[in-house]
Motif scaffolding. Structure first.
Motif, PDB file in Angstrom:
ATOM      1  N   MET A   1    -123.324 -26.718  61.018  1.00  0.00           N
ATOM      2  CA  MET A   1    -123.973 -26.888  62.307  1.00  0.00           C
ATOM      3  C   MET A   1    -124.941 -28.065  62.211  1.00  0.00           C
ATOM      4  O   MET A   1    -125.634 -28.215  61.213  1.00  0.00           O
ATOM      5  CB  MET A   1    -124.692 -25.599  62.660  1.00  0.00           C
ATOM      6  CG  MET A   1    -125.336 -25.594  63.998  1.00  0.00           C
ATOM      7  SD  MET A   1    -125.640 -23.887  64.515  1.00  0.00           S
ATOM      8  CE  MET A   1    -125.352 -24.085  66.224  1.00  0.00           C
ATOM      9  N   VAL A   4    -131.163 -29.312  64.117  1.00  0.00           N
ATOM     10  CA  VAL A   4    -131.799 -28.893  65.360  1.00  0.00           C
ATOM     11  C   VAL A   4    -133.261 -29.289  65.290  1.00  0.00           C
ATOM     12  O   VAL A   4    -133.938 -29.026  64.292  1.00  0.00           O
ATOM     13  CB  VAL A   4    -131.670 -27.358  65.554  1.00  0.00           C
ATOM     14  CG1 VAL A   4    -132.398 -26.903  66.795  1.00  0.00           C
ATOM     15  CG2 VAL A   4    -130.210 -26.958  65.600  1.00  0.00           C
ATOM     16  N   ASP A   6    -137.065 -29.000  66.841  1.00  0.00           N
ATOM     17  CA  ASP A   6    -138.000 -28.235  67.662  1.00  0.00           C
ATOM     18  C   ASP A   6    -138.922 -29.239  68.347  1.00  0.00           C
ATOM     19  O   ASP A   6    -139.820 -29.803  67.722  1.00  0.00           O
ATOM     20  CB  ASP A   6    -138.790 -27.264  66.783  1.00  0.00           C
ATOM     21  CG  ASP A   6    -139.766 -26.408  67.564  1.00  0.00           C
ATOM     22  OD1 ASP A   6    -140.115 -26.755  68.714  1.00  0.00           O
ATOM     23  OD2 ASP A   6    -140.182 -25.376  67.010  1.00  0.00           O
ATOM     24  N   GLU A  43    -124.786 -33.286  58.852  1.00  0.00           N
ATOM     25  CA  GLU A  43    -125.361 -32.059  58.293  1.00  0.00           C
ATOM     26  C   GLU A  43    -125.789 -32.211  56.835  1.00  0.00           C
ATOM     27  O   GLU A  43    -125.702 -31.272  56.053  1.00  0.00           O
ATOM     28  CB  GLU A  43    -124.379 -30.898  58.443  1.00  0.00           C
ATOM     29  CG  GLU A  43    -123.948 -30.661  59.869  1.00  0.00           C
ATOM     30  CD  GLU A  43    -122.837 -29.648  60.013  1.00  0.00           C
ATOM     31  OE1 GLU A  43    -122.659 -28.811  59.113  1.00  0.00           O
ATOM     32  OE2 GLU A  43    -122.140 -29.697  61.039  1.00  0.00           O
ATOM     33  N   ALA A  57    -134.402 -28.395  61.450  1.00  0.00           N
ATOM     34  CA  ALA A  57    -133.754 -27.364  60.636  1.00  0.00           C
ATOM     35  C   ALA A  57    -132.250 -27.510  60.754  1.00  0.00           C
ATOM     36  O   ALA A  57    -131.732 -28.016  61.746  1.00  0.00           O
ATOM     37  CB  ALA A  57    -134.182 -25.979  61.109  1.00  0.00           C
ATOM     38  N   LEU A  58    -131.572 -27.064  59.715  1.00  0.00           N
ATOM     39  CA  LEU A  58    -130.117 -26.910  59.770  1.00  0.00           C
ATOM     40  C   LEU A  58    -129.866 -25.433  59.952  1.00  0.00           C
ATOM     41  O   LEU A  58    -130.298 -24.623  59.135  1.00  0.00           O
ATOM     42  CB  LEU A  58    -129.441 -27.402  58.495  1.00  0.00           C
ATOM     43  CG  LEU A  58    -129.411 -28.892  58.265  1.00  0.00           C
ATOM     44  CD1 LEU A  58    -128.753 -29.202  56.922  1.00  0.00           C
ATOM     45  CD2 LEU A  58    -128.663 -29.614  59.372  1.00  0.00           C
ATOM     46  N   GLU A  59    -129.240 -25.068  61.027  1.00  0.00           N
ATOM     47  CA  GLU A  59    -128.989 -23.667  61.313  1.00  0.00           C
ATOM     48  C   GLU A  59    -127.562 -23.322  60.949  1.00  0.00           C
ATOM     49  O   GLU A  59    -126.636 -23.995  61.353  1.00  0.00           O
ATOM     50  CB  GLU A  59    -129.275 -23.356  62.779  1.00  0.00           C
ATOM     51  CG  GLU A  59    -130.746 -23.543  63.105  1.00  0.00           C
ATOM     52  CD  GLU A  59    -131.077 -23.142  64.514  1.00  0.00           C
ATOM     53  OE1 GLU A  59    -130.160 -22.814  65.295  1.00  0.00           O
ATOM     54  OE2 GLU A  59    -132.254 -23.177  64.865  1.00  0.00           O
ATOM     55  N   TRP A  60    -127.398 -22.263  60.163  1.00  0.00           N
ATOM     56  CA  TRP A  60    -126.058 -21.871  59.720  1.00  0.00           C
ATOM     57  C   TRP A  60    -125.617 -20.653  60.441  1.00  0.00           C
ATOM     58  O   TRP A  60    -126.184 -19.771  60.778  1.00  0.00           O
ATOM     59  CB  TRP A  60    -126.063 -21.634  58.216  1.00  0.00           C
ATOM     60  CG  TRP A  60    -126.476 -22.841  57.477  1.00  0.00           C
ATOM     61  CD1 TRP A  60    -127.704 -23.091  56.937  1.00  0.00           C
ATOM     62  CD2 TRP A  60    -125.720 -24.015  57.228  1.00  0.00           C
ATOM     63  NE1 TRP A  60    -127.735 -24.316  56.355  1.00  0.00           N
ATOM     64  CE2 TRP A  60    -126.523 -24.922  56.518  1.00  0.00           C
ATOM     65  CE3 TRP A  60    -124.421 -24.401  57.528  1.00  0.00           C
ATOM     66  CZ2 TRP A  60    -126.078 -26.172  56.108  1.00  0.00           C
ATOM     67  CZ3 TRP A  60    -123.987 -25.651  57.114  1.00  0.00           C
ATOM     68  CH2 TRP A  60    -124.813 -26.509  56.424  1.00  0.00           C
TER      69      TRP A  60
END
Length: 60
Positions: A1, A4, A6, A43, A57-60
């Protein structure tokens, strides 16, 4: 993914833009907040490691 960001934490310093290895503009500044082009993000997490505001952040 993809990464992201914020927007409430991002200060628009541009450190993530400078470190991004995807030269096509995976991360760019939109005014005073960084944004991610999800189609270009590799990624790799480089932006996550250098963000002084912990806004990415890298969201998995």
């Amino acid at each position: 993914m993809p990464a992201v960001i914020d927007g409430s934490k991002c200060t628009g310093c541009g450190t993530c833009v400078d470190v991004c290895s995807e030269k096509g503009g995976a991360i760019f500044l939109n005014g005073s907040v960084a944004q991610v082009n999800e189609d270009l993000c590799m990624e790799c997490g480089a932006c996550v490691r250098v963000c002084p505001s912990n806004a990415i952040a890298l969201e998995w």
